[in-house]
Design a protein around this motif. Structure first.
Motif, PDB file in Angstrom:
ATOM      1  N   LEU A  46      -5.656 -22.498 119.786  1.00  0.00           N
ATOM      2  CA  LEU A  46      -4.762 -22.787 118.668  1.00  0.00           C
ATOM      3  C   LEU A  46      -4.336 -24.249 118.752  1.00  0.00           C
ATOM      4  O   LEU A  46      -3.993 -24.735 119.838  1.00  0.00           O
ATOM      5  N   VAL A  47      -4.379 -24.960 117.628  1.00  0.00           N
ATOM      6  CA  VAL A  47      -3.916 -26.351 117.565  1.00  0.00           C
ATOM      7  C   VAL A  47      -2.884 -26.450 116.458  1.00  0.00           C
ATOM      8  O   VAL A  47      -3.136 -26.041 115.318  1.00  0.00           O
ATOM      9  N   ILE A  48      -1.714 -26.992 116.801  1.00  0.00           N
ATOM     10  CA  ILE A  48      -0.598 -27.078 115.852  1.00  0.00           C
ATOM     11  C   ILE A  48      -0.150 -28.529 115.742  1.00  0.00           C
ATOM     12  O   ILE A  48       0.007 -29.217 116.748  1.00  0.00           O
ATOM     13  N   GLU A  49       0.088 -28.973 114.510  1.00  0.00           N
ATOM     14  CA  GLU A  49       0.542 -30.349 114.280  1.00  0.00           C
ATOM     15  C   GLU A  49       1.585 -30.367 113.174  1.00  0.00           C
ATOM     16  O   GLU A  49       1.411 -29.778 112.107  1.00  0.00           O
ATOM     17  N   ASN A  50       2.725 -31.044 113.456  1.00  0.00           N
ATOM     18  CA  ASN A  50       3.802 -31.231 112.481  1.00  0.00           C
ATOM     19  C   ASN A  50       4.364 -29.911 111.973  1.00  0.00           C
ATOM     20  O   ASN A  50       4.651 -29.744 110.789  1.00  0.00           O
ATOM     21  N   GLN A  76       0.812 -31.059 107.595  1.00  0.00           N
ATOM     22  CA  GLN A  76       1.020 -30.017 108.602  1.00  0.00           C
ATOM     23  C   GLN A  76      -0.292 -29.253 108.766  1.00  0.00           C
ATOM     24  O   GLN A  76      -0.872 -28.782 107.792  1.00  0.00           O
ATOM     25  N   ARG A  77      -0.751 -29.131 110.011  1.00  0.00           N
ATOM     26  CA  ARG A  77      -2.038 -28.481 110.270  1.00  0.00           C
ATOM     27  C   ARG A  77      -1.891 -27.392 111.309  1.00  0.00           C
ATOM     28  O   ARG A  77      -1.249 -27.595 112.339  1.00  0.00           O
ATOM     29  N   ILE A  78      -2.520 -26.263 111.036  1.00  0.00           N
ATOM     30  CA  ILE A  78      -2.599 -25.165 111.999  1.00  0.00           C
ATOM     31  C   ILE A  78      -4.059 -24.755 112.064  1.00  0.00           C
ATOM     32  O   ILE A  78      -4.651 -24.344 111.073  1.00  0.00           O
ATOM     33  N   GLU A  79      -4.627 -24.876 113.245  1.00  0.00           N
ATOM     34  CA  GLU A  79      -6.064 -24.692 113.437  1.00  0.00           C
ATOM     35  C   GLU A  79      -6.289 -23.553 114.431  1.00  0.00           C
ATOM     36  O   GLU A  79      -5.734 -23.562 115.531  1.00  0.00           O
ATOM     37  N   VAL A  80      -7.084 -22.574 114.028  1.00  0.00           N
ATOM     38  CA  VAL A  80      -7.364 -21.410 114.868  1.00  0.00           C
ATOM     39  C   VAL A  80      -8.850 -21.345 115.163  1.00  0.00           C
ATOM     40  O   VAL A  80      -9.671 -21.351 114.244  1.00  0.00           O
ATOM     41  N   HIS A  81      -9.191 -21.295 116.462  1.00  0.00           N
ATOM     42  CA  HIS A  81     -10.572 -21.101 116.901  1.00  0.00           C
ATOM     43  C   HIS A  81     -10.700 -19.667 117.393  1.00  0.00           C
ATOM     44  O   HIS A  81     -10.059 -19.278 118.360  1.00  0.00           O
ATOM     45  N   PHE A  82     -11.531 -18.908 116.719  1.00  0.00           N
ATOM     46  CA  PHE A  82     -11.705 -17.502 117.078  1.00  0.00           C
ATOM     47  C   PHE A  82     -12.703 -17.353 118.214  1.00  0.00           C
ATOM     48  O   PHE A  82     -13.600 -18.182 118.400  1.00  0.00           O
TER      49      PHE A  82
END
Length: 458
Positions: free
Chosen positions: A14-18, A112-118
């Motif tokens: 999981l990558v979260i920004e702002n 604002q970014r929320i990135e999910v790697h399954f």
């Protein structure tokens, strides 16, 4: 359980920004040895971002589901580089979405970014972006996949780490049928009526999933009306799979000692002039109790088990599952939750906890930098069983400090300290070594003139 037609939603990264306390891009890894964790555990002081991380996952699925629902219509599929413009006063009750500035860090209006790697290569990775623009917020969805181009066929052995850079996605993005398949996998991962994610606040024993409005708006009832209705549906269903879930619920509750002898039923009953769905716990011919009449710990057990078994969600997150539970029952809850992942009832369970009982190889430590940003590091912790075994090997057969904070001393030590009948001890840090030392009341009286009897009994 019927075989599923969609890939598991288990998250590897999981990558979260702002977002809230996450400013610069922050990576949270839920995998070791190439496999995603079954039950990641979040630890850290209050205010370090544990709840924000769970809220980010929740927001990700709400935004992704909303975008996919808007993009895939009866008339066709919009291209993946389509953006949706939402006003700041936008609200959607089905997806539980509302646009406001509160989810950004103070003073920040960058995207604002929320990135999910399954973990499953067929799903690859998804990133949702919210970009403030005047009176609107621009919602975008990006996708990276290492699966074959058509449908959900078996991957070619590629892992998430080998995905193409995000900037290449617009030109060679997924095809229409891939986007439609992604919509099905995200919106109904366990089949019709299922959901991707739910977040349970164990302090309130309440949650809301997509399609049920905004989270946590049912007050602080013993069991949310939604969960109670689901239990009633399971108990009265003629569907064998639903009936099996009800039996599983009863069997799990009976594993807790104080509830093991009670027959469990669910019914509608008039309460304060309204018909309410409630649980009944009966010792036949002797006593019938409603859920609200059980102890707080027993209510917590029922709420946790009911939420997991009735949610129909692929991913489950629970905040403070230890609330009101004795350490022995905390261990039992931990085992039960892990079993639900192993059985395929859910794909992955996230726990946000303040106790070591839930520790294991999947622990993530949250902290705050001096600038107020959240930091996350993976730090597997030694299990309590291993610590006990090591202590026994070193000659320590007993735990001297009770859960209530009292100190129990071996007989030899009590005799040496002249505390055969009990008494008081003060624990002081020595100088310069910094070791903790135990001082009796008489010793403190002699050395410092203290000993007012204000500390805990031995």
């Amino acid at each position: 359980m019927n075989a599923r037609a969609t890939p598991p939603l288990r998250i590897a990264r999981l990558v979260i920004e702002n977002f809230r306390t996450f400013r610069s891009p922050t990576e949270i890894v839920f995998a070791s040895g190439g496999t995603a964790d079954a039950m990641p555990v979040f630890h850290g002081s209050n205010g370090t971002g544990k709840s924000s991380a769970l809220a980010a996952i929740d927001l990700f699925f709400r935004l992704a589901s909303y975008w996919l629902s808007s993009a895939v219509s009866a008339g066709g599929t919009k291209p993946l580089d389509t953006v949706l413009k939402l006003r700041w006063d936008f609200r959607d009750s089905h997806f539980g979405l509302t646009m406001n500035h509160r989810s950004w860090p103070p003073g920040v209006r960058d995207p604002q970014r929320i990135e999910v790697h399954f973990d499953d290569a067929r799903l690859g990775a998804l990133r949702v972006t919210l970009t403030p623009s005047g009176n609107e917020v621009i919602l975008g969805l990006e996708m990276a996949t290492s699966a074959p181009a058509k449908g959900w066929r078996e991957p070619r052995g590629k892992k998430v780490s080998r995905l193409r850079p995000w900037e290449e996605l617009t030109e060679n993005g997924p095809q229409d049928d891939e986007i439609s398949a992604l919509k099905n996998a995200i919106e109904a991962p366990l089949g019709p009526g299922s959901k991707p994610f739910f977040l349970l606040d164990a302090r309130r024993r309440d949650f809301r999933g997509i399609g049920e409005g905004w989270p946590h708006d049912e007050g602080t009832s013993t069991l949310s009306a939604t969960t109670a209705e689901r239990l009633l549906a399971l108990a009265t269903s003629l569907d064998p799979e639903e009936t099996e879930r009800w039996r599983a619920f009863v069997d799990l509750i009976h594993r807790f000692k104080t509830l093991s002898d009670r027959e469990i039923s669910v019914l509608r009953a008039p309460i304060s002039g309204e018909e309410v769905t409630d649980l009944r716990f009966e010792v036949r011919g002797k006593q019938i109790l409603r859920l609200s009449e059980l102890s707080s710990g027993e209510q917590q057990v029922v709420a946790l088990v009911a939420a997991v078994l009735t949610s129909r969600a692929a991913l489950v997150a629970i905040e403070e599952p230890e609330m009101s539970l004795h350490p022995d029952n905390q261990e039992l809850v931990r085992g039960i939750l892990r079993e639900q992942v192993q059985r395929g009832i859910v794909d992955q369970i996230f726990l946000e906890s303040h106790v070591q009982v839930f520790d294991g190889p999947e622990v993530l430590r949250f902290s705050r930098s001096p600038e107020g940003e959240t930091r996350v590091r993976r730090q597997p912790s030694r299990s309590l069983d291993r610590l006990r075994a090591h202590a026994r090997e070193s000659g320590a057969e007993e735990q001297w400090v009770t859960p209530d904070g009292y100190t129990q001393l071996p007989a030899e030590m009590r005799n040496k300290l002249s505390l055969q009948n009990g008494g008081y001890l003060w624990f002081l840090r020595s100088r310069p070594e910094g070791r903790w030392e135990a001082w009796t009341e008489a010793e403190l009286d002699e050395q410092l003139g203290l000993g007012d009897g204000s500390s805990k009994d031995t």
